[in-house]
Design an enzyme around this catalytic site. Structure first.
Site, PDB file in Angstrom:
ATOM      1  N   HIS A 251      -7.231  -4.604  10.366  1.00 17.85           N
ATOM      2  CA  HIS A 251      -6.970  -4.501   8.924  1.00 17.85           C
ATOM      3  C   HIS A 251      -5.674  -5.194   8.533  1.00 17.85           C
ATOM      4  CE1 HIS A 251      -4.839  -0.333   9.568  1.00 17.85           C
ATOM      5  NE2 HIS A 251      -3.916  -1.256   9.444  1.00 17.85           N
TER       6      HIS A 251
ATOM      7  N   ASP B 241      -7.440  -2.280  14.284  1.00 22.44           N
ATOM      8  CA  ASP B 241      -8.835  -2.553  13.911  1.00 22.44           C
ATOM      9  C   ASP B 241      -8.948  -3.837  13.065  1.00 22.44           C
ATOM     10  OD1 ASP B 241      -7.806  -1.778  11.465  1.00 22.44           O
ATOM     11  OD2 ASP B 241      -9.157  -0.077  11.177  1.00 22.44           O
TER      12      ASP B 241
ATOM     13  N   GLU C 159      -9.652  -1.800   5.447  1.00 24.43           N
ATOM     14  CA  GLU C 159     -10.309  -1.419   6.692  1.00 24.43           C
ATOM     15  C   GLU C 159     -11.588  -2.235   6.894  1.00 24.43           C
ATOM     16  OE1 GLU C 159      -8.566   0.140   8.606  1.00 24.43           O
ATOM     17  OE2 GLU C 159      -8.093   2.202   8.071  1.00 24.43           O
TER      18      GLU C 159
ATOM     19  N   ASP D 110       0.817  -1.221   0.000  1.00 25.61           N
ATOM     20  CA  ASP D 110       0.000   0.000   0.000  1.00 25.61           C
ATOM     21  C   ASP D 110       0.845   1.263   0.000  1.00 25.61           C
ATOM     22  OD1 ASP D 110       0.930  -0.524   2.551  1.00 25.61           O
ATOM     23  OD2 ASP D 110      -1.039  -0.927   3.404  1.00 25.61           O
TER      24      ASP D 110
HETATM   25  C1  F6R Z   1       1.463  -1.364   6.077  1.00 29.73           C
HETATM   26  C2  F6R Z   1       0.181  -2.040   6.227  1.00 29.73           C
HETATM   27  C3  F6R Z   1      -0.607  -1.957   7.481  1.00 29.73           C
HETATM   28  C4  F6R Z   1       0.231  -2.218   8.739  1.00 29.73           C
HETATM   29  C5  F6R Z   1      -0.644  -2.098   9.978  1.00 29.73           C
HETATM   30  C6  F6R Z   1       0.178  -2.237  11.233  1.00 29.73           C
HETATM   31  O1  F6R Z   1       2.002  -1.584   4.794  1.00 29.73           O
HETATM   32  O2  F6R Z   1      -0.235  -2.645   5.310  1.00 29.73           O
HETATM   33  O3  F6R Z   1      -1.648  -2.883   7.428  1.00 29.73           O
HETATM   34  O4  F6R Z   1       0.792  -3.487   8.656  1.00 29.73           O
HETATM   35  O5  F6R Z   1      -1.292  -0.877   9.985  1.00 29.73           O
HETATM   36  O6  F6R Z   1       1.056  -1.165  11.348  1.00 29.73           O
HETATM   37  P1  F6R Z   1       2.195  -1.164  12.414  1.00 29.73           P
HETATM   38  O7  F6R Z   1       3.135  -2.241  12.041  1.00 29.73           O
HETATM   39  O8  F6R Z   1       2.857   0.196  12.294  1.00 29.73           O
HETATM   40  O9  F6R Z   1       1.566  -1.390  13.739  1.00 29.73           O
END
Ligand code: F6R
Length: 258
Positions: A138, A136, A143, A67
């Protein structure tokens, strides 16, 4: 699904790096799916060490990132382009032309998303996908409410994700509201998946993903439908799981499995 609970962050990072290395040793031109965020930093650090000290070779590897924030140019310090170059790519021998990251500044998002999906297929599909998980539930920026069949597209971030990610920006007002993200359906096509999680802040999401119902309200729960996913968890992120003893029992009994 395989659930592995380790003592701490370093242990999950090292184990994930070993799985990446095994993948590259078996297939030097493997296609890796990569994530950003805090979680994979230890893994990337270990991969850099393996490259520098043990000669782990990325020269034939292709990567697709999950992403990117919409609106951030590549050189923005919070863009995922910048993150990947800072934390991995500039330290290993990957070829620039084999790096794919969704564009946050294209003039035609729909065409870009279709092209991105097509490039994954043309490169042979993703052999190993690395994932984190949002508080959450995701995975990538899928989301709650995202279709479990979704493909690469624009996704509006929830206020919780904006709040979670505000730590990287001056304030939450600066966090982009839109992202371009691989879909749940795109991710599920990877041949093998590792989801990494650490810290108590992920405990609820991890339990929902592994032991809750398969639901678009926690998109990581769709991994229950995938046939080769490993959850690499530290003790804290595994804290809300109910079947912990069984997961440990499986690990203990694995060497004797027929
Ligand atoms: C990032 C991504 C997100 C993160 C998630 C956790 O490329 O796809 O899904 O893996 O938001 O983020 P952190 O690791 O910062 O807690």
């Amino acid at each position: 699904m395989e659930i592995i609970i380790q003592d701490g962050y370093e242990a999950i990072s090292t184990q994930a790096a070993q799985i990446v290395a095994q993948t590259l040793n078996a297939k030097p031109d493997a296609v890796l799916g990569l994530a950003t965020g805090s979680t994979p930093l230890g893994l990337y650090k270990e991969l850099i060490r393996m490259h520098q000290q043990e000669g782990l070779d990325f020269s034939q590897v292709t990567t697709f990132n999950l992403d990117e924030y919409v609106g951030l140019p590549k050189q923005h310090s919070q863009s995922y382009h910048y993150f990947m170059h800072e934390n991995l790519f500039q330290h290993i021998n990957i070829s620039e032309q084999n790096i794919y990251i969704p564009s946050g500044t294209t003039s035609n998002y729909q065409a870009f998303c279709e092209w991105y999906e097509q490039r994954i297929v043309e490169c042979g599909g993703i052999d190993l996908q690395i994932l984190g998980i949002g508080s959450d539930g995701h995975m990538a920026f899928n989301e709650p409410g995202s279709s479990l069949g979704s493909r690469t597209r624009i996704k509006t971030l929830t206020s919780q994700t904006i709040e979670d990610n505000a730590r990287f920006f001056e304030s939450s007002d600066e966090v982009p509201v839109y992202s371009i993200t691989m879909g749940v359906g795109t991710i599920l096509e990877a041949r093998k998946i590792i989801l990494l999680a650490n810290g108590a802040g992920k405990a609820e999401a991890v339990a929902a993903a592994i032991e809750g119902p398969v639901t678009s309200m926690c998109t990581a729960s769709a991994l229950q439908m995938h046939r080769d996913t490993i959850f690499l968890l530290d003790q804290e992120s595994a804290g809300n799981l109910k079947m912990t003893q069984y997961y440990q029992w499986i690990q203990d009994k694995m060497p004797g499995a027929p």
